[in-house]
Motif scaffolding. Sequence first.
Motif, mmCIF file in Angstrom:
data_model
loop_
_atom_site.group_PDB
_atom_site.id
_atom_site.type_symbol
_atom_site.label_atom_id
_atom_site.label_comp_id
_atom_site.label_asym_id
_atom_site.label_seq_id
_atom_site.Cartn_x
_atom_site.Cartn_y
_atom_site.Cartn_z
ATOM 1 N N ALA A 39 0.836 -1.204 0.000
ATOM 2 C CA ALA A 39 0.000 0.000 0.000
ATOM 3 C C ALA A 39 0.869 1.251 0.000
ATOM 4 N N ALA A 40 1.959 1.234 0.767
ATOM 5 C CA ALA A 40 2.843 2.395 0.855
ATOM 6 C C ALA A 40 3.540 2.652 -0.476
ATOM 7 N N GLN A 41 3.958 1.596 -1.170
ATOM 8 C CA GLN A 41 4.604 1.768 -2.472
ATOM 9 C C GLN A 41 3.622 2.307 -3.507
ATOM 10 N N PHE A 42 2.393 1.806 -3.466
ATOM 11 C CA PHE A 42 1.375 2.331 -4.384
ATOM 12 C C PHE A 42 1.186 3.826 -4.144
ATOM 13 N N MET A 43 1.096 4.228 -2.879
ATOM 14 C CA MET A 43 0.930 5.633 -2.545
ATOM 15 C C MET A 43 2.121 6.455 -3.036
ATOM 16 N N GLU A 44 3.330 5.892 -2.920
ATOM 17 C CA GLU A 44 4.535 6.585 -3.366
ATOM 18 C C GLU A 44 4.484 6.844 -4.873
ATOM 19 N N ILE A 45 4.044 5.834 -5.629
ATOM 20 C CA ILE A 45 3.925 5.992 -7.078
ATOM 21 C C ILE A 45 2.851 7.021 -7.418
ATOM 22 N N TRP A 46 1.696 6.918 -6.751
ATOM 23 C CA TRP A 46 0.618 7.875 -7.011
ATOM 24 C C TRP A 46 1.096 9.303 -6.752
ATOM 25 N N SER A 47 1.722 9.535 -5.621
ATOM 26 C CA SER A 47 2.159 10.889 -5.257
ATOM 27 C C SER A 47 3.214 11.414 -6.227
ATOM 28 N N HIS A 48 4.035 10.512 -6.752
ATOM 29 C CA HIS A 48 5.084 10.918 -7.690
ATOM 30 C C HIS A 48 4.501 11.504 -8.966
ATOM 31 N N TYR A 49 3.408 10.914 -9.456
ATOM 32 C CA TYR A 49 2.846 11.361 -10.734
ATOM 33 C C TYR A 49 1.733 12.389 -10.575
ATOM 34 N N ASP A 50 1.004 12.338 -9.471
ATOM 35 C CA ASP A 50 -0.021 13.369 -9.220
ATOM 36 C C ASP A 50 0.683 14.586 -8.634
ATOM 37 N N THR A 51 1.430 15.280 -9.471
ATOM 38 C CA THR A 51 2.328 16.332 -8.985
ATOM 39 C C THR A 51 1.589 17.536 -8.413
ATOM 40 N N ASP A 52 0.373 17.803 -8.903
ATOM 41 C CA ASP A 52 -0.360 18.951 -8.370
ATOM 42 C C ASP A 52 -1.278 18.571 -7.211
ATOM 43 N N GLY A 53 -1.332 17.253 -6.895
ATOM 44 C CA GLY A 53 -2.095 16.810 -5.738
ATOM 45 C C GLY A 53 -3.590 16.983 -5.850
ATOM 46 N N ASN A 54 -4.129 17.005 -7.080
ATOM 47 C CA ASN A 54 -5.568 17.232 -7.236
ATOM 48 C C ASN A 54 -6.386 15.947 -7.273
ATOM 49 N N GLY A 55 -5.732 14.793 -7.069
ATOM 50 C CA GLY A 55 -6.455 13.534 -7.028
ATOM 51 C C GLY A 55 -6.623 12.859 -8.373
ATOM 52 N N PHE A 56 -5.939 13.384 -9.406
ATOM 53 C CA PHE A 56 -5.993 12.785 -10.737
ATOM 54 C C PHE A 56 -4.595 12.801 -11.351
ATOM 55 N N ILE A 57 -4.338 11.826 -12.224
ATOM 56 C CA ILE A 57 -3.151 11.864 -13.075
ATOM 57 C C ILE A 57 -3.644 12.225 -14.460
ATOM 58 N N GLU A 58 -3.277 13.394 -14.935
ATOM 59 C CA GLU A 58 -3.846 13.926 -16.165
ATOM 60 C C GLU A 58 -2.820 14.787 -16.884
ATOM 61 N N GLY A 59 -3.099 15.093 -18.142
ATOM 62 C CA GLY A 59 -2.230 15.980 -18.914
ATOM 63 C C GLY A 59 -0.799 15.493 -18.965
ATOM 64 N N HIS A 60 0.129 16.390 -18.641
ATOM 65 C CA HIS A 60 1.546 16.035 -18.700
ATOM 66 C C HIS A 60 1.899 14.982 -17.656
ATOM 67 N N GLU A 61 1.127 14.925 -16.555
ATOM 68 C CA GLU A 61 1.365 13.882 -15.548
ATOM 69 C C GLU A 61 1.131 12.499 -16.151
ATOM 70 N N LEU A 62 0.043 12.375 -16.905
ATOM 71 C CA LEU A 62 -0.273 11.100 -17.541
ATOM 72 C C LEU A 62 0.758 10.763 -18.616
ATOM 73 N N ASP A 63 1.206 11.788 -19.353
ATOM 74 C CA ASP A 63 2.261 11.566 -20.345
ATOM 75 C C ASP A 63 3.518 11.019 -19.676
ATOM 76 N N ASP A 64 3.884 11.615 -18.553
ATOM 77 C CA ASP A 64 5.077 11.151 -17.824
ATOM 78 C C ASP A 64 4.914 9.711 -17.365
ATOM 79 N N LEU A 65 3.741 9.395 -16.815
ATOM 80 C CA LEU A 65 3.490 8.029 -16.347
ATOM 81 C C LEU A 65 3.633 7.026 -17.490
#
Length: 300
Positions: free
Chosen positions: A32-58
């Motif tokens: 669970a902690a590793q999943f959270m680490e990955i999520w936080s890494h890509y959700d850079t603006d912290g808005n609860g979504f991976i979108e735009g350039h964040e999704l491109d990076d992922l």
Amino acid sequence: MATNGTQRQQKKENFLRQFRDEHSKEIKPLTAAQFMEIWSHYDTDGNGFIEGHELDDLLRELASSVNSNDAGPELIPDSVLKELKESFLEAYDENDDGKIEIAELAEILPTDQNFLLLFRKDYPLDSSVEFMKVWKQFDTDCSGYIEADELKQFIKALLTKRQGTNITEEKLIEYTDTILHMFDSNGDGKLQFSEMTKLLPVKENFLLRPIFKGCSTITPQDLDRVFQLYDKDGNEIIEEDELDGFVKDLMDLIKKDYDHEDLQQFKRTLLNGCDHNRDKKISKAELKMILLALSQPTDT
């Protein structure tokens, strides 16, 4: 300058590689902690979504992390990325909003199965009335927040209901800490109303239906449908948990981030304006007034 930028890209590109098995190249089962680490890494603006350039990076890093070298993300051409993104969203973007939610990422990565159950969308509550009942059940100190120990008890009850088996205290603590890291947006160590709704979704906010947008009249049938949704005990009055659920749905129309005090203040304002007999309940006639007011377009 270009060299430094390339180095930053390479460093970022390497993030997902640490979670891949060195031999099979598959992503290893995540805690669970590793999943959270990955999520936080890509959700850079912290808005609860991976979108735009964040999704491109992922997507770039998900594809290029299979390689064992330090090649940068430029190995994935834009044309390939576009095609990959379209296929990816078609497969995993369940609500077709063009972005990835936590539950959707959980379907992609090999995550702790018990932890995944917390984000299953096939267990929605029937209405916000049910949400309020659950909230009051676990807000045991009536503080208006779900604090860490209360959250742990909520997670335990939720997983027991969804899986039918108990989990260890160690896992409960891990899940609780992870959920707080993911959803406690203001970092106060507890969940407020709007944060808790991410864990406990409701099937539908009936007040979002088009019939309540820009209409000058509410038909008796419309009124009956809304009233029955909230009048769970059938006593012809919306009160207590029913009233709180109705107020919550109204709040969701006007504010995304709110706490218990915001909800209570809005409830007081609503009753002051519409509760003519001052019984702190909503009758069908009073509900009609509220819905008519809601349906009127606001001035710009």
